[in-house]
Design an enzyme around this catalytic site. Structure first.
Site, PDB file in Angstrom:
ATOM      1  N   LYS A  55      69.597 -28.540  37.551  1.00  0.00           N
ATOM      2  CA  LYS A  55      70.467 -28.148  38.631  1.00  0.00           C
ATOM      3  C   LYS A  55      72.102 -28.569  38.632  1.00  0.00           C
ATOM      4  CE  LYS A  55      66.452 -30.646  40.653  1.00  0.00           C
ATOM      5  NZ  LYS A  55      65.456 -29.519  41.516  1.00  0.00           N
TER       6      LYS A  55
ATOM      7  N   ASP B 293      64.851 -38.956  33.216  1.00  0.00           N
ATOM      8  CA  ASP B 293      65.362 -37.810  33.477  1.00  0.00           C
ATOM      9  C   ASP B 293      66.186 -37.477  35.165  1.00  0.00           C
ATOM     10  OD1 ASP B 293      62.528 -35.425  34.710  1.00  0.00           O
ATOM     11  OD2 ASP B 293      64.648 -35.734  34.861  1.00  0.00           O
TER      12      ASP B 293
ATOM     13  N   TYR C 184      58.387 -36.591  38.705  1.00  0.00           N
ATOM     14  CA  TYR C 184      58.280 -35.017  38.603  1.00  0.00           C
ATOM     15  C   TYR C 184      58.348 -34.663  37.060  1.00  0.00           C
ATOM     16  CZ  TYR C 184      58.033 -30.186  38.139  1.00  0.00           C
ATOM     17  OH  TYR C 184      57.709 -28.932  37.892  1.00  0.00           O
TER      18      TYR C 184
HETATM   19  P1  KE4 Z   1      62.843 -27.223  36.495  1.00  0.00           P
HETATM   20  O1  KE4 Z   1      61.717 -26.889  35.431  1.00  0.00           O
HETATM   21  O2  KE4 Z   1      62.010 -26.951  37.521  1.00  0.00           O
HETATM   22  O3  KE4 Z   1      64.408 -26.395  36.593  1.00  0.00           O
HETATM   23  O4  KE4 Z   1      63.309 -28.440  36.815  1.00  0.00           O
HETATM   24  C1  KE4 Z   1      62.153 -29.449  36.689  1.00  0.00           C
HETATM   25  C2  KE4 Z   1      62.368 -30.615  36.937  1.00  0.00           C
HETATM   26  C3  KE4 Z   1      62.693 -31.886  35.846  1.00  0.00           C
HETATM   27  N1  KE4 Z   1      62.700 -33.240  36.204  1.00  0.00           N
HETATM   28  C4  KE4 Z   1      63.256 -33.397  37.667  1.00  0.00           C
HETATM   29  C5  KE4 Z   1      63.287 -35.087  37.819  1.00  0.00           C
HETATM   30  C6  KE4 Z   1      63.356 -32.691  38.584  1.00  0.00           C
HETATM   31  O5  KE4 Z   1      63.213 -32.783  40.305  1.00  0.00           O
HETATM   32  C7  KE4 Z   1      62.849 -31.274  38.331  1.00  0.00           C
HETATM   33  C8  KE4 Z   1      62.515 -30.123  39.521  1.00  0.00           C
HETATM   34  N2  KE4 Z   1      62.411 -30.292  40.695  1.00  0.00           N
HETATM   35  C9  KE4 Z   1      62.105 -29.506  41.406  1.00  0.00           C
HETATM   36  C10 KE4 Z   1      62.114 -30.612  43.272  1.00  0.00           C
HETATM   37  N3  KE4 Z   1      61.646 -31.524  43.295  1.00  0.00           N
HETATM   38  C11 KE4 Z   1      62.457 -28.107  41.505  1.00  0.00           C
HETATM   39  C12 KE4 Z   1      61.573 -27.362  42.475  1.00  0.00           C
HETATM   40  C13 KE4 Z   1      60.648 -26.507  42.270  1.00  0.00           C
HETATM   41  O6  KE4 Z   1      60.235 -26.886  41.758  1.00  0.00           O
HETATM   42  O7  KE4 Z   1      60.923 -25.338  42.351  1.00  0.00           O
END
Ligand code: KE4
Length: 427
Positions: free
Chosen positions: A267, A239, A144
């Protein structure tokens, strides 16, 4: 365990926000029941609005590697807000955080700050397309990368077919350029590149897949990604939104010794505030507006408050011995969980990379999305609520990673292991 107030306020939240939340996983759909409303975090603990206390292994989905409300981060933020919250102009803080990141991750020669991981990956792909003048993107099933239209796609049937949208509202044409492959399958990857390399701009991968639990890369897989993309002039995007500063100070690329062309971060670099970033070789990043022709912008990108939290977090992480301490806690948890699972005859697989981990309720070795899905999600659901009952807050989904922080004490880990032993025995 009283959750009366959470229940009451969830009803109110439902009347205001879709599923009463601002991000889907928080709605507890995978574990049932009502989401728990949190009122405070301190160190390794979070406190809900009914006054229950939990040892937290979600840590806001990874950012809080120092634990909640770290005193130095709070102190720096208090000082920073007195100077205003955003100017929409360059600040010395952006220079400071960029230098800290560059020092930790030398493959990043130039970096652009954004406000989320999604923005980072979306922009990185646009830069890769602008730089290579090619359009196709290769991603891997189960990875993801945020809610980028072209990446909300799941594998079609068969091997290297083009993706099909896995979200409403994403036109087929938006995913027509996306090829979805199985993670850890070097042969299919090599075959696909050989066939399509002329049209492929980039390959984007979570070097450790934290969005299907915690799936580790096979040694030869990451090597194949690097060698094959190098061969065809395709950009390799790591990523590292989740793995960055999580596996070690230099992220997965340091941990596995594989250097990507572009790295996406998020993060931890925001220390709990909204920060994302993408960066890489100077010649690639020179494509980014207004230096180059690839447009990308953001009102609050690099804002002084988020930069302050990130700077303070990385400053502490850069001190000697920090990752050794994190590793000690992680080993204590790993060994304890494996031991009690065996004693409780729970059929689970435990995987971890640095201080991100996952307990899968399956006997199958988990090497990709397909094998991860062999997990017994009903068993996970029961385990989740048994742990909540015992004051341990893990991710409300079998397919999310868990994290520990510098604030997790030996006592916290002992309590967690004891809770897991009792929870396993109820399954
Ligand atoms: P954000 O747009 O949520 O800041 O990041 C997206 C993203 C991109 N790449 C990786 C590897 C990620 O894990 C994420 C977001 N992770 C999720 C957890 N599975 C955030 C939690 C959520 O979606 O509420």
């Amino acid at each position: 365990m009283k959750l009366k107030k959470s229940k009451r306020f969830y009803k109110k939240a439902l009347s205001l926000m879709p599923a009463g939340v601002n991000s889907p996983v928080r709605a507890f759909k995978a574990v049932g029941g009502n989401p728990i409303f949190i009122s405070k975090g301190k160190g390794s603990k979070i406190y809900d609005i009914d006054g229950n206390k939990y040892i937290d292994y979600v840590l806001s989905w990874g950012p809080l590697i120092l634990g909640h409300a770290h005193p130095s981060v709070v102190k720096a933020l208090k000082k920073a807000v007195e100077r205003g919250t955003s100017y929409g102009a360059p600040t010395l803080l952006e220079i400071e955080l960029s230098e800290l990141i560059k020092k930790a991750i030398p493959s990043i020669q130039k970096i652009r700050m954004v406000n989320s991981g999604t923005e980072a990956t979306m922009s990185a792909i646009r830069v890769a397309r602008g730089f290579t003048k090619r359009n196709k993107v290769v991603k891997f099933e189960g990875c993801y990368h945020g809610h980028v239209d072209g990446l909300l796609v799941s594998a079609g049937s068969g091997g290297a077919t083009f993706g099909i949208p896995d979200s409403l509202g994403v036109p087929q044409s938006y995913v027509a350029e996306t090829i979805v492959l199985p993670f850890n399958d070097s042969e299919t990857f090599k075959k696909t590149l050989k066939e399509h390399y002329k049209d492929i701009a980039c390959v984007i991968v979570e070097p450790v897949v934290g969005n299907m639990g915690c799936i580790l890369p096979k040694e030869e897989f990451l090597k194949a990604l690097r060698e094959e993309t190098e061969k065809y002039g395709i950009l390799l995007i790591f990523d590292e939104v989740m793995t960055g500063f999580r596996l070690c100070f230099g992220g997965a690329q340091d941990y596995y010794g594989i250097k990507p062309d572009i790295t996406c971060l998020g993060k931890v670099i925001g220390g709990g505030l909204p920060v994302g970033a993408y960066g890489g070789k100077a010649e690639i990043m020179s494509m980014v507006a207004p230096e180059g022709g690839v447009y990308q912008a953001g009102t609050l990108s690099g804002n002084p408050i988020a930069m302050t939290a990130g700077i303070e977090t990385l400053r502490i992480l850069s001190k000697p011995g920090i990752y050794k301490k994190l590793e000690e806690r992680m080993v204590q948890l790993e060994e304890g969980l494996k031991d009690v699972a065996k004693r409780a005859r729970a059929k689970v697989q435990f995987y971890r990379a640095g201080t991100m981990f996952c307990t899968y309720f399956t006997e199958t070795e988990v090497i990709n999305a397909k094998t991860a899905r062999s997990s017994d999600t009903e068993k996970f659901k029961k385990f989740f609520w048994q742990m909540i009952k015992r004051g341990v807050y893990i991710a409300p989904s079998q397919f999310e990673a868990g994290f520990i922080s510098l604030a997790h004490s030996e006592k916290d880990i002992e309590k967690t292991i004891k809770a897991a032993f009792e929870a396993f025995k109820t399954l």
